[in-house]
Design a protein around this motif. Structure first.
Motif, short mmCIF file in Angstrom:
data_model
loop_
_atom_site.label_atom_id
_atom_site.label_comp_id
_atom_site.label_asym_id
_atom_site.label_seq_id
_atom_site.Cartn_x
_atom_site.Cartn_y
_atom_site.Cartn_z
N PHE A 1 -1.44 -20.10 40.35
CA PHE A 1 -0.30 -20.70 41.03
C PHE A 1 0.27 -21.92 40.32
N ARG A 2 -0.23 -22.22 39.13
CA ARG A 2 0.34 -23.33 38.37
C ARG A 2 1.72 -22.96 37.87
N PRO A 3 2.61 -23.95 37.76
CA PRO A 3 3.96 -23.66 37.24
C PRO A 3 3.87 -23.16 35.79
N LEU A 4 4.76 -22.27 35.46
CA LEU A 4 4.80 -21.75 34.08
C LEU A 4 5.38 -22.79 33.13
N ILE A 5 6.29 -23.61 33.64
CA ILE A 5 6.93 -24.65 32.83
C ILE A 5 6.69 -25.98 33.53
N GLN A 6 6.15 -26.94 32.80
CA GLN A 6 5.91 -28.27 33.36
C GLN A 6 7.19 -29.09 33.29
N GLU A 7 7.51 -29.75 34.41
CA GLU A 7 8.67 -30.64 34.42
C GLU A 7 8.36 -31.91 33.65
N THR A 8 9.35 -32.45 32.96
CA THR A 8 9.14 -33.70 32.22
C THR A 8 9.86 -34.84 32.84
#
Length: 89
Positions: A82-89
């Motif tokens: 369930f971790r995001p595929l793309i991390q927000e910066t």
């Protein structure tokens, strides 16, 4: 039914009717949460909510609602699946 030796995913939850007709498997990304629920309260109830006819893909034909107990301290959907595929910066 818990499958500890599933040839595709190793660990799987197969869904059967009360008279043991196979419906399908729980989605892979829910298996760890469902296994935790089974260990806390081995009674899970499931019911078919909707059946989609073709041309829906076979793995999208049956919508099942599951109910059970996971314990007060359990946080669902926190596994790596369930971790995001793309991390927000």
């Amino acid at each position: 039914m818990v499958e500890m030796d599933n040839p595709v995913t190793r660990l799987a939850l197969a869904l059967h009717t009360d008279d043991y007709h196979m419906i399908g498997w729980a989605p892979r990304y829910l298996v760890s949460d469902l296994m935790h629920s089974v260990s806390e309260s081995p009674i899970l109830n499931a019911r078919v909510i909707k059946i989609n006819e073709g041309p829906a893909p076979l793995n999208r034909r049956v919508l099942v609602e599951m109910r059970g107990c996971a314990g007060d301290d359990f946080e669902p959907m926190t596994s790596p699946d369930f971790r995001p595929l793309i991390q927000e910066t």
